[in-house]
Design a protein around this motif. Structure first.
Motif, PDB file in Angstrom:
ATOM      1  N   ALA A   8       0.845  -1.211   0.000  1.00 51.64           N
ATOM      2  CA  ALA A   8       0.000   0.000   0.000  1.00 51.64           C
ATOM      3  C   ALA A   8       0.874   1.252   0.000  1.00 51.64           C
ATOM      4  O   ALA A   8       0.561   2.236  -0.683  1.00 51.64           O
ATOM      5  CB  ALA A   8      -0.932  -0.016   1.209  1.00 51.64           C
ATOM      6  N   ASN A   9       1.960   1.220   0.751  1.00 49.29           N
ATOM      7  CA  ASN A   9       2.878   2.361   0.786  1.00 49.29           C
ATOM      8  C   ASN A   9       3.577   2.558  -0.560  1.00 49.29           C
ATOM      9  O   ASN A   9       3.653   3.679  -1.075  1.00 49.29           O
ATOM     10  CB  ASN A   9       3.926   2.184   1.888  1.00 49.29           C
ATOM     11  CG  ASN A   9       3.371   2.355   3.297  1.00 49.29           C
ATOM     12  OD1 ASN A   9       3.995   1.978   4.276  1.00 49.29           O
ATOM     13  ND2 ASN A   9       2.173   2.917   3.421  1.00 49.29           N
ATOM     14  N   ARG A  26       2.688   1.570  -3.562  1.00 46.13           N
ATOM     15  CA  ARG A  26       1.795   1.945  -4.665  1.00 46.13           C
ATOM     16  C   ARG A  26       0.940   3.160  -4.315  1.00 46.13           C
ATOM     17  O   ARG A  26       0.119   3.578  -5.120  1.00 46.13           O
ATOM     18  CB  ARG A  26       0.872   0.769  -5.031  1.00 46.13           C
ATOM     19  CG  ARG A  26       1.591  -0.551  -5.278  1.00 46.13           C
ATOM     20  CD  ARG A  26       2.492  -0.481  -6.523  1.00 46.13           C
ATOM     21  NE  ARG A  26       3.139  -1.767  -6.747  1.00 46.13           N
ATOM     22  CZ  ARG A  26       2.840  -2.570  -7.775  1.00 46.13           C
ATOM     23  NH1 ARG A  26       1.950  -2.221  -8.666  1.00 46.13           N
ATOM     24  NH2 ARG A  26       3.467  -3.724  -7.910  1.00 46.13           N
ATOM     25  N   ASP A  27       1.079   3.650  -3.107  1.00 48.29           N
ATOM     26  CA  ASP A  27       0.288   4.804  -2.634  1.00 48.29           C
ATOM     27  C   ASP A  27      -1.206   4.604  -2.873  1.00 48.29           C
ATOM     28  O   ASP A  27      -1.881   5.414  -3.507  1.00 48.29           O
ATOM     29  CB  ASP A  27       0.771   6.096  -3.314  1.00 48.29           C
ATOM     30  CG  ASP A  27       0.222   7.333  -2.595  1.00 48.29           C
ATOM     31  OD1 ASP A  27      -0.208   7.209  -1.432  1.00 48.29           O
ATOM     32  OD2 ASP A  27       0.224   8.423  -3.212  1.00 48.29           O
ATOM     33  N   VAL A  28      -1.709   3.506  -2.332  1.00 49.51           N
ATOM     34  CA  VAL A  28      -3.142   3.195  -2.461  1.00 49.51           C
ATOM     35  C   VAL A  28      -3.728   3.007  -1.058  1.00 49.51           C
ATOM     36  O   VAL A  28      -3.024   2.593  -0.134  1.00 49.51           O
ATOM     37  CB  VAL A  28      -3.349   1.930  -3.340  1.00 49.51           C
ATOM     38  CG1 VAL A  28      -2.706   0.701  -2.698  1.00 49.51           C
ATOM     39  CG2 VAL A  28      -4.829   1.667  -3.615  1.00 49.51           C
ATOM     40  N   ILE A  29      -5.015   3.322  -0.911  1.00 52.96           N
ATOM     41  CA  ILE A  29      -5.690   3.143   0.378  1.00 52.96           C
ATOM     42  C   ILE A  29      -5.943   1.663   0.634  1.00 52.96           C
ATOM     43  O   ILE A  29      -6.471   0.953  -0.234  1.00 52.96           O
ATOM     44  CB  ILE A  29      -7.030   3.905   0.406  1.00 52.96           C
ATOM     45  CG1 ILE A  29      -6.783   5.422   0.361  1.00 52.96           C
ATOM     46  CG2 ILE A  29      -7.870   3.529   1.630  1.00 52.96           C
ATOM     47  CD1 ILE A  29      -6.132   6.005   1.583  1.00 52.96           C
ATOM     48  N   LYS A  89      -2.053  -2.075   9.922  1.00 58.68           N
ATOM     49  CA  LYS A  89      -1.854  -0.648  10.202  1.00 58.68           C
ATOM     50  C   LYS A  89      -0.566  -0.393  10.987  1.00 58.68           C
ATOM     51  O   LYS A  89       0.076   0.634  10.796  1.00 58.68           O
ATOM     52  CB  LYS A  89      -3.071  -0.106  10.972  1.00 58.68           C
ATOM     53  CG  LYS A  89      -2.999   1.353  11.374  1.00 58.68           C
ATOM     54  CD  LYS A  89      -3.053   2.278  10.162  1.00 58.68           C
ATOM     55  CE  LYS A  89      -2.944   3.745  10.541  1.00 58.68           C
ATOM     56  NZ  LYS A  89      -2.656   4.591   9.344  1.00 58.68           N
ATOM     57  N   ASP A 124       2.283   0.332   8.767  1.00 58.12           N
ATOM     58  CA  ASP A 124       2.025   1.373   7.757  1.00 58.12           C
ATOM     59  C   ASP A 124       2.931   2.584   8.015  1.00 58.12           C
ATOM     60  O   ASP A 124       2.819   3.239   9.042  1.00 58.12           O
ATOM     61  CB  ASP A 124       0.543   1.773   7.841  1.00 58.12           C
ATOM     62  CG  ASP A 124       0.183   2.945   6.950  1.00 58.12           C
ATOM     63  OD1 ASP A 124       0.866   3.175   5.932  1.00 58.12           O
ATOM     64  OD2 ASP A 124      -0.808   3.636   7.282  1.00 58.12           O
ATOM     65  N   ASN A 149       3.360   5.280   5.681  1.00 59.45           N
ATOM     66  CA  ASN A 149       2.978   6.521   4.989  1.00 59.45           C
ATOM     67  C   ASN A 149       1.516   6.926   5.142  1.00 59.45           C
ATOM     68  O   ASN A 149       1.046   7.812   4.433  1.00 59.45           O
ATOM     69  CB  ASN A 149       3.268   6.395   3.483  1.00 59.45           C
ATOM     70  CG  ASN A 149       4.726   6.085   3.207  1.00 59.45           C
ATOM     71  OD1 ASN A 149       5.580   6.242   4.075  1.00 59.45           O
ATOM     72  ND2 ASN A 149       5.005   5.629   1.998  1.00 59.45           N
ATOM     73  N   ASN A 151      -1.243   5.055   4.462  1.00 59.31           N
ATOM     74  CA  ASN A 151      -2.164   4.525   3.458  1.00 59.31           C
ATOM     75  C   ASN A 151      -3.225   3.605   4.046  1.00 59.31           C
ATOM     76  O   ASN A 151      -4.227   3.331   3.394  1.00 59.31           O
ATOM     77  CB  ASN A 151      -1.390   3.751   2.379  1.00 59.31           C
ATOM     78  CG  ASN A 151      -0.492   4.646   1.579  1.00 59.31           C
ATOM     79  OD1 ASN A 151       0.693   4.804   1.900  1.00 59.31           O
ATOM     80  ND2 ASN A 151      -1.037   5.283   0.559  1.00 59.31           N
TER      81      ASN A 151
END
Lengths: 389, 389
Positions: free
Chosen positions: B187-188, B190-193, B214, B217, B219, B221
């Protein structure tokens, strides 16, 4: 979503400083909330295992049958609606959720919703969240002007018409009997959804009760929306929506997919409050309470605001809509200085979708003492006068 | 909206016949609900005027500060998250609303959401309500397969990834520690939620607790979502979302525009329940309760279902996911006959978005006695066997 304005966030966060009199949010008076009755009802519900576990388990997404029956039997007849079936009632998370669920069912991005000019800020924010385009219809003291409604309807092909018929938020006007009939006929003739949002209707302290627009609806185009916030407790977050079963079935799907159902204990309290006759016993007291506060607020606005300030004395509800005379500072700008005069309010511009309202403000008096109302209006009036050259 | 399927409506309405054992809805056991503690807390809150009126008035749309503090101090550290600030917590109307609010913020019609195969029916319905396209990612016993996730990500450019890491609904699997780290990194990178939905995590009766996705995590995301339904009361409709303040500010706007805030009394009860240490005192009892029921359910499925039926023994949670052997009737069709064998369940197809699952069913055992579980599985197993040629 990036463009979604935070008007409401600012409204609520404006309330944090403890020495600011918050005439912004429309909180009802603590005295209007039946705390003693709720203590009794809560004990009755929780003390027995059967009703206690019922209060704490999952239940019907449409809302508790007890509460839907009570709405049909105790509340809707007061709005000129007889013979309502519990299957036509949906219990919601406060009055606001009646709008949200209706948008889930009827609104796609880009659809037009016709609203009164001005209209309720928070409703406008809800409609914007669903990427609807709000177009305002001109109004006189009796509500929407039917000619302008017809013209806007033809021009914009709206999916919905949104009306607050009683002590309108923010303008304070009440839609007349004749106009109510005309609105129902219009919705039927054009086959368009009319959302009738009536949260203040029980707070009438002048004039006669009027039947709802819904009571004149022949084809099921009107959705009647209401709230328990002003007649029971805002913190309990209860409201309801009354419509044809076909509409309810779609609203039901949206409700289950968004947050399952309303808290059960809260619904049980409200159902018992209605069924035991507590609501009828108390509503007269609540009306007298606000009649008095409205008198105090009116007198203090007349006394302290600059000459030429204009407001319509409402027949009920919790606030005044004031238009300042020419030469005063923009109300949005006045609000930025609220820490100086220690009074918060809602600036007028948020109630319009066409750039108007910068000379207007909405002032709520529901949960303040006579002294607080007088002192707050005094400080605010003095500040406004000083901004005027 | 016209195309919005009524899977959930059917699910809930399937529960009406009183003699049908409803293994469909995932209701927790009455015995898990702290009725006695809630009686005590309710008295404490309502008896004093100050806390009584606070419980019944409007409050902060983000949720009561007391409850947000309690979540940060008492619940999130158990998920490997330390130093959480109350400003990063949003209180929601049950766990479901964490998904709704996230969709309001991040999803436009036509956006893709990657989900596990299979995934929670009701979440799929929520995503469909927002007109998202759900695409499923292949999974093994440790969760999403990272290769397939990367391939689907590149192909579909999703706005969101939805994961239920603990005792997954419906498959019962738990995402492994290694996979959790990989998901956070993905997720970090690819910068996706990534929506991490963890309502069952406290109901672990085998194996070791794992840190949340989480907690890895870096960044911001990952949005961590949870519910009070399984550790306190489902009828109270409480959940929460933990994310960076930037995300919370958008979620806040969506919350105010959809239903203002969660009921205050309910939040006060939950905050006190956590702050007084009642949750920690009780959670061991709840785990033991479900460990026993899961043993009974497993034994009765083995005993009564046709040979070749397959299920993974979950490490926690409230249900079993059973795959029937070849030659059995489609589970959707079996369900239509539920009045004959007097057992309801959720048919497997609703958990898939690609036409699979017709040989699967989800069976909840949370709120039934040993005798009911045994009798229900017996009747259901006999019926299934008889359909097999």
């Amino acid at each position: 979503m990036e463009n979604f304005a935070s008007v409401v966030r600012k409204l609520f966060q404006a309330t944090t400083a403890p020495d600011v009199l918050n005439f912004a949010t429309g909180s009802p008076a603590n005295a209007s909330i039946p705390l003693e009755e709720i203590r009794e009802l809560s004990r009755d519900i929780l003390e027995q295992d059967a009703s206690g576990y019922r209060a704490l388990q999952y239940n019907d997404p449409q809302g508790l049958i007890d509460l839907r029956e009570a709405v049909a039997e105790k509340l809707l007849p007061r709005r000129g609606i007889s013979g309502a079936k519990p299957s036509q009632v949906m219990i919601t998370q406060g009055g606001m959720e009646t709008l949200t669920l209706s948008c889930h069912v009827f609104i796609d991005p880009g659809d037009v919703i016709l609203i009164e000019e001005p209209s309720f800020t928070q409703a406008i924010e809800t409609f914007k969240l669903f990427e609807a385009n709000c177009v305002s219809v001109e109004c006189d003291d009796n509500g929407m002007l039917m000619d302008d409604l017809a013209a806007k309807f033809d021009q914009y092909k709206p999916k919905m018409i949104y009306v607050i018929p009683s002590f309108q938020n923010p303008a304070g006007r009440t839609t007349s009997l004749e106009r109510r009939k005309a609105l129902a006929e219009f919705a039927n003739a054009r086959d368009v959804i009319l959302l009738e949002d009536d949260p203040y209707v029980e707070l009438r302290y002048h004039g006669e009760d009027l039947p709802s627009i819904k009571s004149f609806d022949k084809n099921g185009n009107v959705i009647f929306c209401n709230s328990f916030s002003k007649i029971f407790s805002p913190g309990m977050r209860l409201g309801y929506l009354f419509a044809d079963e076909e509409i309810i079935s779609h609203v039901y799907d949206a409700k289950t997919a968004t947050n399952s159902h309303v808290a059960v204990y809260n619904q049980m309290l409200a159902a018992e409050y209605l069924k035991r006759g507590m609501f009828e016993n108390r509503i007269g007291f609540i009306r007298d309470l606000y009649k008095h506060k409205a008198d105090v607020a009116a007198a203090s606005i007349v006394k302290y605001f600059p000459e030429g300030s204009h407001f319509v004395r409402p027949e009920g509800g919790l606030f005044f809509w004031v238009r300042l005379p020419e030469g005063c500072m923009d109300t949005t700008e006045i609000l930025e200085h609220k820490d100086e005069f220690k009074v918060s309010f809602v600036a007028g511009a948020g109630f319009f979708v066409n750039g108007k309202g910068h000379d207007c403000m909405r002032l709520s008096f529901g949960n303040f003492s006579d002294e607080q109302i007088d002192a707050g209006m005094h400080r605010l009036g003095d500040y406004i006068k000083a901004t005027r050259e």
